[in-house]
Design a protein around this motif. Sequence first.
Motif, PDB file in Angstrom:
ATOM      1  N   ALA A   1     -15.203  -3.508  15.240  1.00 19.05           N
ATOM      2  CA  ALA A   1     -13.831  -3.027  15.081  1.00 19.05           C
ATOM      3  C   ALA A   1     -13.056  -4.107  14.335  1.00 19.05           C
ATOM      4  O   ALA A   1     -12.393  -4.955  14.932  1.00 19.05           O
ATOM      5  N   ILE A   2     -13.191  -4.098  13.011  1.00 25.53           N
ATOM      6  CA  ILE A   2     -12.685  -5.205  12.196  1.00 25.53           C
ATOM      7  C   ILE A   2     -11.429  -4.791  11.438  1.00 25.53           C
ATOM      8  O   ILE A   2     -11.373  -3.712  10.844  1.00 25.53           O
ATOM      9  N   PHE A   3     -10.467  -5.667  11.447  1.00 21.78           N
ATOM     10  CA  PHE A   3      -9.267  -5.476  10.630  1.00 21.78           C
ATOM     11  C   PHE A   3      -9.462  -6.270   9.344  1.00 21.78           C
ATOM     12  O   PHE A   3      -9.839  -7.447   9.376  1.00 21.78           O
ATOM     13  N   THR A   4      -9.232  -5.626   8.225  1.00 24.56           N
ATOM     14  CA  THR A   4      -9.442  -6.266   6.928  1.00 24.56           C
ATOM     15  C   THR A   4      -8.194  -6.139   6.064  1.00 24.56           C
ATOM     16  O   THR A   4      -7.262  -5.379   6.371  1.00 24.56           O
ATOM     17  N   LEU A   5      -8.213  -6.865   4.970  1.00 30.22           N
ATOM     18  CA  LEU A   5      -7.146  -6.799   3.981  1.00 30.22           C
ATOM     19  C   LEU A   5      -7.755  -6.648   2.589  1.00 30.22           C
ATOM     20  O   LEU A   5      -8.813  -7.222   2.317  1.00 30.22           O
ATOM     21  N   PRO A   6      -7.098  -5.906   1.704  1.00 31.27           N
ATOM     22  CA  PRO A   6      -7.518  -5.897   0.300  1.00 31.27           C
ATOM     23  C   PRO A   6      -6.991  -7.144  -0.392  1.00 31.27           C
ATOM     24  O   PRO A   6      -6.011  -7.749   0.053  1.00 31.27           O
ATOM     25  N   ALA A   7      -7.628  -7.530  -1.482  1.00 31.90           N
ATOM     26  CA  ALA A   7      -7.206  -8.740  -2.190  1.00 31.90           C
ATOM     27  C   ALA A   7      -5.786  -8.620  -2.739  1.00 31.90           C
ATOM     28  O   ALA A   7      -5.125  -9.628  -2.978  1.00 31.90           O
ATOM     29  N   ALA A   8      -5.312  -7.378  -2.914  1.00 33.88           N
ATOM     30  CA  ALA A   8      -3.965  -7.175  -3.451  1.00 33.88           C
ATOM     31  C   ALA A   8      -2.887  -7.278  -2.379  1.00 33.88           C
ATOM     32  O   ALA A   8      -1.696  -7.194  -2.692  1.00 33.88           O
ATOM     33  N   ALA A   9      -3.272  -7.481  -1.112  1.00 35.90           N
ATOM     34  CA  ALA A   9      -2.291  -7.588  -0.030  1.00 35.90           C
ATOM     35  C   ALA A   9      -1.437  -8.839  -0.219  1.00 35.90           C
ATOM     36  O   ALA A   9      -1.852  -9.823  -0.841  1.00 35.90           O
ATOM     37  N   THR A  10      -0.242  -8.801   0.343  1.00 38.04           N
ATOM     38  CA  THR A  10       0.672  -9.933   0.238  1.00 38.04           C
ATOM     39  C   THR A  10       0.581 -10.821   1.480  1.00 38.04           C
ATOM     40  O   THR A  10      -0.002 -10.436   2.498  1.00 38.04           O
ATOM     41  N   LEU A  11       1.187 -11.982   1.395  1.00 36.33           N
ATOM     42  CA  LEU A  11       1.240 -12.874   2.546  1.00 36.33           C
ATOM     43  C   LEU A  11       1.976 -12.218   3.710  1.00 36.33           C
ATOM     44  O   LEU A  11       1.608 -12.402   4.872  1.00 36.33           O
ATOM     45  N   ASP A  12       2.997 -11.433   3.397  1.00 33.33           N
ATOM     46  CA  ASP A  12       3.725 -10.742   4.460  1.00 33.33           C
ATOM     47  C   ASP A  12       2.832  -9.712   5.141  1.00 33.33           C
ATOM     48  O   ASP A  12       2.888  -9.549   6.369  1.00 33.33           O
ATOM     49  N   ASP A  13       2.012  -8.995   4.359  1.00 33.57           N
ATOM     50  CA  ASP A  13       1.061  -8.046   4.943  1.00 33.57           C
ATOM     51  C   ASP A  13       0.139  -8.756   5.919  1.00 33.57           C
ATOM     52  O   ASP A  13      -0.121  -8.270   7.026  1.00 33.57           O
TER      53      ASP A  13
ATOM     54  N   VAL B   1     -17.225  -8.250   0.963  1.00 29.14           N
ATOM     55  CA  VAL B   1     -16.388  -9.388   1.332  1.00 29.14           C
ATOM     56  C   VAL B   1     -16.187 -10.305   0.124  1.00 29.14           C
ATOM     57  O   VAL B   1     -17.155 -10.761  -0.489  1.00 29.14           O
ATOM     58  N   VAL B   2     -14.929 -10.567  -0.206  1.00 26.18           N
ATOM     59  CA  VAL B   2     -14.618 -11.448  -1.333  1.00 26.18           C
ATOM     60  C   VAL B   2     -13.884 -12.706  -0.875  1.00 26.18           C
ATOM     61  O   VAL B   2     -13.638 -13.610  -1.668  1.00 26.18           O
ATOM     62  N   GLY B   3     -13.537 -12.763   0.408  1.00 20.74           N
ATOM     63  CA  GLY B   3     -12.844 -13.933   0.927  1.00 20.74           C
ATOM     64  C   GLY B   3     -12.522 -13.729   2.394  1.00 20.74           C
ATOM     65  O   GLY B   3     -12.847 -12.689   2.979  1.00 20.74           O
ATOM     66  N   ILE B   4     -11.900 -14.709   2.975  1.00 16.23           N
ATOM     67  CA  ILE B   4     -11.419 -14.590   4.347  1.00 16.23           C
ATOM     68  C   ILE B   4     -10.065 -15.282   4.419  1.00 16.23           C
ATOM     69  O   ILE B   4      -9.842 -16.308   3.751  1.00 16.23           O
ATOM     70  N   PHE B   5      -9.155 -14.690   5.174  1.00 14.33           N
ATOM     71  CA  PHE B   5      -7.786 -15.209   5.247  1.00 14.33           C
ATOM     72  C   PHE B   5      -7.450 -15.473   6.704  1.00 14.33           C
ATOM     73  O   PHE B   5      -7.408 -14.558   7.526  1.00 14.33           O
TER      74      PHE B   5
ATOM     75  N   ARG C   1      -4.615 -20.420   9.434  1.00 14.51           N
ATOM     76  CA  ARG C   1      -4.477 -21.710   8.752  1.00 14.51           C
ATOM     77  C   ARG C   1      -4.174 -21.501   7.265  1.00 14.51           C
ATOM     78  O   ARG C   1      -3.345 -22.216   6.688  1.00 14.51           O
ATOM     79  N   ASP C   2      -4.839 -20.536   6.634  1.00 11.16           N
ATOM     80  CA  ASP C   2      -4.554 -20.221   5.231  1.00 11.16           C
ATOM     81  C   ASP C   2      -3.111 -19.754   5.071  1.00 11.16           C
ATOM     82  O   ASP C   2      -2.438 -20.092   4.088  1.00 11.16           O
ATOM     83  N   LEU C   3      -2.653 -18.947   6.020  1.00  9.18           N
ATOM     84  CA  LEU C   3      -1.283 -18.433   5.972  1.00  9.18           C
ATOM     85  C   LEU C   3      -0.270 -19.580   6.053  1.00  9.18           C
ATOM     86  O   LEU C   3       0.683 -19.639   5.266  1.00  9.18           O
ATOM     87  N   MET C   4      -0.491 -20.483   6.969  1.00  9.62           N
ATOM     88  CA  MET C   4       0.419 -21.618   7.121  1.00  9.62           C
ATOM     89  C   MET C   4       0.413 -22.488   5.873  1.00  9.62           C
ATOM     90  O   MET C   4       1.471 -22.943   5.404  1.00  9.62           O
ATOM     91  N   ARG C   5      -0.773 -22.708   5.317  1.00 10.07           N
ATOM     92  CA  ARG C   5      -0.880 -23.529   4.108  1.00 10.07           C
ATOM     93  C   ARG C   5      -0.171 -22.853   2.928  1.00 10.07           C
ATOM     94  O   ARG C   5       0.493 -23.512   2.123  1.00 10.07           O
TER      95      ARG C   5
ATOM     96  N   LYS D   1       0.305 -13.012  -3.381  1.00 17.35           N
ATOM     97  CA  LYS D   1      -0.905 -12.277  -3.018  1.00 17.35           C
ATOM     98  C   LYS D   1      -1.848 -13.188  -2.234  1.00 17.35           C
ATOM     99  O   LYS D   1      -1.967 -14.375  -2.526  1.00 17.35           O
ATOM    100  N   ILE D   2      -2.543 -12.612  -1.269  1.00 22.48           N
ATOM    101  CA  ILE D   2      -3.460 -13.436  -0.481  1.00 22.48           C
ATOM    102  C   ILE D   2      -4.653 -13.903  -1.309  1.00 22.48           C
ATOM    103  O   ILE D   2      -5.301 -14.878  -0.956  1.00 22.48           O
ATOM    104  N   SER D   3      -4.936 -13.196  -2.405  1.00 20.12           N
ATOM    105  CA  SER D   3      -6.059 -13.596  -3.256  1.00 20.12           C
ATOM    106  C   SER D   3      -5.871 -14.997  -3.809  1.00 20.12           C
ATOM    107  O   SER D   3      -6.846 -15.679  -4.153  1.00 20.12           O
ATOM    108  N   GLN D   4      -4.622 -15.468  -3.871  1.00 18.73           N
ATOM    109  CA  GLN D   4      -4.331 -16.803  -4.377  1.00 18.73           C
ATOM    110  C   GLN D   4      -4.485 -17.875  -3.297  1.00 18.73           C
ATOM    111  O   GLN D   4      -4.524 -19.060  -3.616  1.00 18.73           O
ATOM    112  N   HIS D   5      -4.568 -17.452  -2.039  1.00 17.55           N
ATOM    113  CA  HIS D   5      -4.555 -18.417  -0.949  1.00 17.55           C
ATOM    114  C   HIS D   5      -5.719 -18.260   0.031  1.00 17.55           C
ATOM    115  O   HIS D   5      -5.886 -19.100   0.913  1.00 17.55           O
ATOM    116  N   MET D   6      -6.506 -17.207  -0.100  1.00 17.88           N
ATOM    117  CA  MET D   6      -7.611 -16.995   0.835  1.00 17.88           C
ATOM    118  C   MET D   6      -8.718 -18.016   0.606  1.00 17.88           C
ATOM    119  O   MET D   6      -8.810 -18.643  -0.460  1.00 17.88           O
TER     120      MET D   6
END
Length: 214
Positions: A86-98, A120-124, A127-131, A2-7
């Motif tokens: 025109a912002i693209f967002t993700l929910p905290a439950a989204a996966t790294l693949d999402d 807003v609870v975070g930003i992904f 660089r976060d994805l690569m890490r 989940k991105i919530s672990q890495h954002m």
Amino acid sequence: MKISQHMTRPVVTVPPELTIPEARELLRSRHFRHLPVVDGEGALLGIVTDRDLRSAYPSTVLDEAEGKARLQDLAQTPVSSIMSQAIFTLPAAATLDDALLLLDREQVGALPVVDEGGRVVGIFSIRDLMRAYRTLFGLGERGSAMLTLLDDGRPRPLSRLCAALEQADIHFNRLLKTQAEDGRKIIYLRVNTYNLAAVHKVAAAAGFEPHREA
């Protein structure tokens, strides 16, 4: 995964009335490239990037008087006037693949992560994805190595190889079957051990030989 672990969090946000020079200084001092703009409740209104800020500043080809006048105007101009809505967002439950698919499809450098109320609870970021993937797959860790094995053509190759590695107590964190350019089916195996000879011995006993380019 989940991105919530890495954002990145807590995320630095700004109000819409923040001036452009203040936003520019914030990005410069914090080494950020994206600033979510939020209302008093933390709900996302827009996002300002370092590119937006660069575009807002006067061109160096302007004469001195015109450039000075433009800078004076900017000192009173809020970021809400240049932010992207025109912002693209993700929910905290989204996966790294999402996140990977959305970042690639929309060609953006970062995605605000919002809760069900749009706060807003975070930003992904990329660089976060690569890490995150580096952490998940043990890239750069001591003893980490990628092996390429030839699929022996018998049924359930991944299950058999996995069982053989676990029985030999060999730690691995990636097992993927694909097809090489030469048409042969191969298996990518990432292990965490310095004893690669032992890994090859276990793989060979299970029917898997090293893949060599044709």
